[in-house]
Motif scaffolding. Structure first.
Motif, PDB file in Angstrom:
ATOM      1  N   LEU A   1       1.144 -11.722   1.396  1.00 17.34           N
ATOM      2  CA  LEU A   1       2.353 -11.596   0.573  1.00 17.34           C
ATOM      3  C   LEU A   1       3.085 -10.293   0.861  1.00 17.34           C
ATOM      4  CD1 LEU A   1       1.322 -12.938  -2.938  1.00 17.34           C
ATOM      5  CD2 LEU A   1       3.287 -13.660  -1.598  1.00 17.34           C
ATOM      6  N   LEU A   2       2.346  -9.200   0.919  1.00 19.59           N
ATOM      7  CA  LEU A   2       2.981  -7.905   1.170  1.00 19.59           C
ATOM      8  C   LEU A   2       3.575  -7.829   2.572  1.00 19.59           C
ATOM      9  CD1 LEU A   2       0.545  -5.400  -0.559  1.00 19.59           C
ATOM     10  CD2 LEU A   2       2.874  -5.958  -1.252  1.00 19.59           C
ATOM     11  N   LEU A   3       2.891  -8.398   3.562  1.00 22.33           N
ATOM     12  CA  LEU A   3       3.442  -8.397   4.918  1.00 22.33           C
ATOM     13  C   LEU A   3       4.749  -9.182   4.980  1.00 22.33           C
ATOM     14  CD1 LEU A   3       0.257  -8.816   7.130  1.00 22.33           C
ATOM     15  CD2 LEU A   3       1.753  -6.822   6.998  1.00 22.33           C
ATOM     16  N   HIS A   4       4.844 -10.226   4.163  1.00 24.28           N
ATOM     17  CA  HIS A   4       6.081 -10.999   4.107  1.00 24.28           C
ATOM     18  C   HIS A   4       7.190 -10.232   3.385  1.00 24.28           C
ATOM     19  CE1 HIS A   4       8.719 -14.444   3.830  1.00 24.28           C
ATOM     20  NE2 HIS A   4       8.780 -14.280   2.522  1.00 24.28           N
ATOM     21  N   GLN A   5       6.821  -9.476   2.346  1.00 19.81           N
ATOM     22  CA  GLN A   5       7.813  -8.788   1.524  1.00 19.81           C
ATOM     23  C   GLN A   5       8.204  -7.424   2.058  1.00 19.81           C
ATOM     24  OE1 GLN A   5       5.632  -8.800  -2.123  1.00 19.81           O
ATOM     25  NE2 GLN A   5       6.253 -10.882  -2.664  1.00 19.81           N
ATOM     26  N   VAL A   6       7.281  -6.739   2.726  1.00 20.36           N
ATOM     27  CA  VAL A   6       7.519  -5.374   3.190  1.00 20.36           C
ATOM     28  C   VAL A   6       7.428  -5.383   4.708  1.00 20.36           C
ATOM     29  CG1 VAL A   6       6.753  -2.986   3.011  1.00 20.36           C
ATOM     30  CG2 VAL A   6       6.423  -4.532   1.090  1.00 20.36           C
ATOM     31  N   THR A   7       8.544  -5.483   5.374  1.00 23.58           N
ATOM     32  CA  THR A   7       8.539  -5.607   6.826  1.00 23.58           C
ATOM     33  C   THR A   7       8.628  -4.273   7.542  1.00 23.58           C
ATOM     34  OG1 THR A   7      10.930  -5.942   6.793  1.00 23.58           O
ATOM     35  CG2 THR A   7       9.540  -7.918   6.758  1.00 23.58           C
TER      36      THR A   7
ATOM     37  N   ILE B   1       4.671   5.701  -3.413  1.00 24.57           N
ATOM     38  CA  ILE B   1       4.913   4.297  -3.103  1.00 24.57           C
ATOM     39  C   ILE B   1       6.371   4.092  -2.732  1.00 24.57           C
ATOM     40  CG2 ILE B   1       4.959   1.971  -4.075  1.00 24.57           C
ATOM     41  CD1 ILE B   1       2.199   2.805  -3.544  1.00 24.57           C
ATOM     42  N   SER B   2       6.587   3.591  -1.533  1.00 26.33           N
ATOM     43  CA  SER B   2       7.939   3.339  -1.058  1.00 26.33           C
ATOM     44  C   SER B   2       8.293   1.858  -1.133  1.00 26.33           C
ATOM     45  CB  SER B   2       8.088   3.847   0.378  1.00 26.33           C
ATOM     46  OG  SER B   2       7.127   3.249   1.204  1.00 26.33           O
ATOM     47  N   ILE B   3       7.382   1.066  -1.638  1.00 23.84           N
ATOM     48  CA  ILE B   3       7.630  -0.368  -1.795  1.00 23.84           C
ATOM     49  C   ILE B   3       8.486  -0.573  -3.036  1.00 23.84           C
ATOM     50  CG2 ILE B   3       6.532  -2.582  -2.263  1.00 23.84           C
ATOM     51  CD1 ILE B   3       4.165  -1.674  -0.675  1.00 23.84           C
ATOM     52  N   THR B   4       9.421  -1.479  -2.942  1.00 21.69           N
ATOM     53  CA  THR B   4      10.297  -1.758  -4.082  1.00 21.69           C
ATOM     54  C   THR B   4      10.314  -3.252  -4.383  1.00 21.69           C
ATOM     55  OG1 THR B   4      12.198  -1.950  -2.610  1.00 21.69           O
ATOM     56  CG2 THR B   4      11.810   0.205  -3.605  1.00 21.69           C
TER      57      THR B   4
ATOM     58  N   ALA C   1       1.134  -2.709   9.466  1.00 25.34           N
ATOM     59  CA  ALA C   1       0.181  -3.630   8.846  1.00 25.34           C
ATOM     60  C   ALA C   1      -1.062  -2.929   8.308  1.00 25.34           C
ATOM     61  CB  ALA C   1      -0.221  -4.712   9.838  1.00 25.34           C
ATOM     62  N   ASP C   2      -1.529  -1.873   8.992  1.00 29.94           N
ATOM     63  CA  ASP C   2      -2.730  -1.198   8.489  1.00 29.94           C
ATOM     64  C   ASP C   2      -2.447  -0.461   7.186  1.00 29.94           C
ATOM     65  OD1 ASP C   2      -1.189   0.695   9.852  1.00 29.94           O
ATOM     66  OD2 ASP C   2      -2.930   1.868  10.467  1.00 29.94           O
ATOM     67  N   ARG C   3      -1.238   0.049   7.008  1.00 26.40           N
ATOM     68  CA  ARG C   3      -0.874   0.680   5.731  1.00 26.40           C
ATOM     69  C   ARG C   3      -0.776  -0.350   4.623  1.00 26.40           C
ATOM     70  NH1 ARG C   3       3.552   5.327   6.203  1.00 26.40           N
ATOM     71  NH2 ARG C   3       3.032   5.366   4.005  1.00 26.40           N
TER      72      ARG C   3
ATOM     73  N   LEU D   1       1.895  -5.901  -5.958  1.00 25.86           N
ATOM     74  CA  LEU D   1       0.847  -4.890  -6.165  1.00 25.86           C
ATOM     75  C   LEU D   1       0.348  -4.910  -7.612  1.00 25.86           C
ATOM     76  CD1 LEU D   1       2.138  -1.841  -4.094  1.00 25.86           C
ATOM     77  CD2 LEU D   1       0.170  -3.286  -3.609  1.00 25.86           C
ATOM     78  N   SER D   2       1.253  -5.063  -8.559  1.00 23.20           N
ATOM     79  CA  SER D   2       0.850  -5.127  -9.970  1.00 23.20           C
ATOM     80  C   SER D   2      -0.013  -6.353 -10.239  1.00 23.20           C
ATOM     81  CB  SER D   2       2.080  -5.150 -10.876  1.00 23.20           C
ATOM     82  OG  SER D   2       2.815  -3.965 -10.735  1.00 23.20           O
ATOM     83  N   ALA D   3       0.380  -7.481  -9.661  1.00 21.92           N
ATOM     84  CA  ALA D   3      -0.419  -8.706  -9.820  1.00 21.92           C
ATOM     85  C   ALA D   3      -1.793  -8.537  -9.183  1.00 21.92           C
ATOM     86  CB  ALA D   3       0.316  -9.895  -9.206  1.00 21.92           C
TER      87      ALA D   3
END
Length: 177
Positions: free
Chosen positions: A120-126, A151-154, A130-132, A161-163
């Motif tokens: 899911l994260l790889l799909h959402q955060v391009t 955290i730079s993910i939005t 990948a190792d991060r 991440l919360s789920a």
């Protein structure tokens, strides 16, 4: 084991000329990191400052997690002990206990949960390597809270991440239930 692995990974290149303060910092940092990776994840230092080997060791420590009733999630030390004991019994031809089945189910669910969150994260955060993203997925599912930087993910990534953090707390209880 985690402490010694981190000490070896962070061993100074000029060990013979290292000062007493450098040795003290090495051992104190390795101790704090090995405990921190398996428990509450207080961001004493960000993973971006660690070597790649140290980052992968910390991923393994986060996956193991703390002992039962600890503040960190993860597979748990007693689950690993039960898996080792169960495999030894199987190799000897002895029957295994129900606890081995529960440990095996939790191990499969943990890695399945990490894999799902990772995808899911790889799909959402391009824009992130990948190792991060794997580091964040394991940290979230293990309820550890360690990261490479602020955290730079939005947006959707934060919800994921919360789920993952919620699932990391609830799924073990569902396995036991």
């Amino acid at each position: 084991v985690g402490f010694f692995a981190i000490v070896i990974a962070r061993w100074p290149s000029g060990a013979s000329t290292a000062s007493m303060q450098e040795w003290r910092n090495l051992f104190a940092g390795a101790s704090a990191l090995s405990i921190n990776a398996r428990s509450f994840g207080l961001p004493i230092e960000y993973a971006a400052s660690w070597s790649r080997v140290t980052q992968w060791l910390v991923i393994a420590l986060m996956a193991v997690g703390a002992g039962s009733a600890g503040t960190g999630g993860g597979i748990k030390v007693n689950t690993i002990a039960e898996l080792i004991a169960g495999v030894r019994k199987i190799l000897r031809g002895q029957p295994v206990t129900r606890a081995f089945g529960i440990a095996l189910a939790w191990l499969a669910m943990y890695f399945g949960l990490v894999a799902a969150i990772l995808l899911l994260l790889l799909h959402q955060v391009t824009e992130m390597p990948a190792d991060r993203v794997l580091f964040l997925a394991v940290s979230a599912v293990s309820n550890c809270g360690l990261t490479h930087d602020l955290i730079s993910i939005t947006k959707q990534g934060l919800f994921t991440l919360s789920a993952a953090m919620f699932a990391g707390r609830v799924v073990p209880l569902l396995v036991l239930w």
